[in-house]
Design an enzyme around this catalytic site. Structure first.
Site, PDB file in Angstrom:
ATOM      1  N   HIS A  91      83.499 157.137  96.979  1.00  0.00           N
ATOM      2  CA  HIS A  91      82.778 158.038  97.898  1.00  0.00           C
ATOM      3  C   HIS A  91      81.660 157.281  98.631  1.00  0.00           C
ATOM      4  O   HIS A  91      81.414 157.519  99.817  1.00  0.00           O
ATOM      5  CB  HIS A  91      82.222 159.246  97.159  1.00  0.00           C
ATOM      6  CG  HIS A  91      83.264 159.989  96.359  1.00  0.00           C
ATOM      7  ND1 HIS A  91      82.960 160.809  95.317  1.00  0.00           N
ATOM      8  CD2 HIS A  91      84.627 159.984  96.458  1.00  0.00           C
ATOM      9  CE1 HIS A  91      84.089 161.297  94.808  1.00  0.00           C
ATOM     10  NE2 HIS A  91      85.110 160.804  95.480  1.00  0.00           N
ATOM     11  N   ASP A 253      88.560 159.894  99.758  1.00  0.00           N
ATOM     12  CA  ASP A 253      89.105 158.887  98.843  1.00  0.00           C
ATOM     13  C   ASP A 253      89.894 157.818  99.610  1.00  0.00           C
ATOM     14  O   ASP A 253      89.786 156.618  99.317  1.00  0.00           O
ATOM     15  CB  ASP A 253      90.012 159.547  97.800  1.00  0.00           C
ATOM     16  CG  ASP A 253      89.225 160.349  96.777  1.00  0.00           C
ATOM     17  OD1 ASP A 253      88.005 160.146  96.650  1.00  0.00           O
ATOM     18  OD2 ASP A 253      89.849 161.181  96.086  1.00  0.00           O
ATOM     19  N   HIS A 276      94.728 157.541  94.728  1.00  0.00           N
ATOM     20  CA  HIS A 276      94.187 156.187  94.796  1.00  0.00           C
ATOM     21  C   HIS A 276      95.263 155.109  94.680  1.00  0.00           C
ATOM     22  O   HIS A 276      95.214 154.096  95.362  1.00  0.00           O
ATOM     23  CB  HIS A 276      93.142 155.982  93.703  1.00  0.00           C
ATOM     24  CG  HIS A 276      91.913 156.803  93.931  1.00  0.00           C
ATOM     25  ND1 HIS A 276      91.064 156.589  94.987  1.00  0.00           N
ATOM     26  CD2 HIS A 276      91.396 157.849  93.253  1.00  0.00           C
ATOM     27  CE1 HIS A 276      90.066 157.453  94.941  1.00  0.00           C
ATOM     28  NE2 HIS A 276      90.252 158.233  93.899  1.00  0.00           N
TER      29      HIS A 276
HETATM   30 ZN   LIG Z   1      87.116 161.341  95.229  1.00  0.00          ZN
END
Ligand SMILES: [Zn+2]
Length: 315
Positions: A91, A253, A276
């Site tokens: 973040h 993200d 991710h």
């Molecule tokens: Zn996040």
């Protein structure tokens, strides 16, 4: 110049922060209060975490590059390869990427970046409070020249040529509060990020909490720094900031993970049910096939109007 690694954009200079700033907050996993600080850094030095795992330990430098990724599970964790780690960097990295901070030292007194309210919005104000200065060095920027795609069952990530960074992101959860959500960002700029994206919070499911805590994770997680979902709906009494807050958070993200490329990317990124690990696969894939990327400009000189050796305030 196809395949060139040093890629420059004469239109925009690199920048760093103008002054040191610090802040404190709770880390998601260990639940400790963590202090972090931003300090100015030299041109071409990139974003480097300077990790102080314990009070008197020798600080360890971990560059914010995809080669440093230790784990893509739930959050992005980086390592120096010798046992020192810094977790939940994404973040803050998304904020530095969008606000145009190329070079900065991020001191971390602990092993994770504070969760703040679970979104990137507190970091936007914080990074701005440090001021920004241009550094008379061309910013590294990449143009994608042909598509590349990675698939993992129903999940996929793809980037194709486009003059600016454009993002199309879709998620699909079999949950009454989420379902299918998609978001189209024709371009990513600081104003749009602050208004439409940065405030979206991270989310997790109530049924996962016990197993996470048994594994020593999410100790610092609370309704103050995450959206928590039961099987029926959102448990936070304050409710959602947007009905599609979940996909907006996924864009934070993605931007944080894209920062691990080490330069700006111009291209249209399309993500289906991402996370991710897919984001990291794309960055790895681009760096492994540098012929997919070309310089935004082939000129290495700055226009004379920018002035030799002079710092220009962007703030
Ligand atoms: Zn996040």
């Amino acid at each position: 110049m196809v395949g060139a690694f040093v890629l420059v954009n004469v239109k925009v200079e690199q920048s760093t922060v103008a002054r040191r700033v610090s802040c404190r907050g709770i880390g998601l996993h260990r639940g400790d209060e963590v202090e972090i600080a931003l300090s100015p850094a030299e041109p071409d030095s990139g974003i480097v975490f300077v990790v102080h795992p314990e009070a008197n330990a020798t600080p360890v430098e971990i560059p914010a590059r995809v080669a440093s990724v230790l784990s893509s599970s739930r959050a992005t964790s980086l390592t120096d390869g010798r046992g020192t780690t810094v977790s939940t960097v994404e973040h803050l990295l998304a904020t530095l990427y969008v606000l145009g901070v190329d070079n900065v030292r991020v001191e971390v007194h602990g092993t994770e970046i504070p969760m703040m309210d679970g979104s990137a919005l507190p970091f936007v104000e914080w990074v701005r409070s440090a001021g920004r200065v241009a550094q008379r060095r061309p910013r590294i920027a990449y143009d994608v020249v042909r598509p590349i795609e990675f698939k993992d069952g129903e999940r996929s990530i793809r980037v194709e040529p486009h003059p600016v960074l454009r993002i199309s992101y879709a998620i699909d959860f079999d949950h009454p509060s989420i379902g299918r959500q998609s978001l189209e960002l024709p371009s990513v700029d600081e104003t749009r990020f602050e208004r439409e994206i940065a405030g979206a919070r991270t989310f997790g499911f109530e049924h996962e909490i016990d197993s996470l805590r048994a594994a020593g994770l999410a100790i610092g997680g609370s309704f103050e720094n995450a959206l928590v979902l039961s099987d029926q709906g959102v448990l936070n009494t304050s409710g959602l900031r947007w009905p599609d807050e979940f996909v907006r958070h996924k864009v934070i993200d993605l931007l944080g993970d894209l920062c691990l490329l080490g330069g700006r990317l111009n291209g249209h990124i399309q993500v289906e049910r991402g996370g991710h690990s897919l984001h990291h696969r794309l960055v790895h894939g681009l760096l492994a096939q540098m012929d997919l990327l070309v310089p935004v400009s082939r000129h290495g000189e700055l226009p004379p109007s920018m002035g030799a050796g002079r710092l220009q305030s962007l703030a």
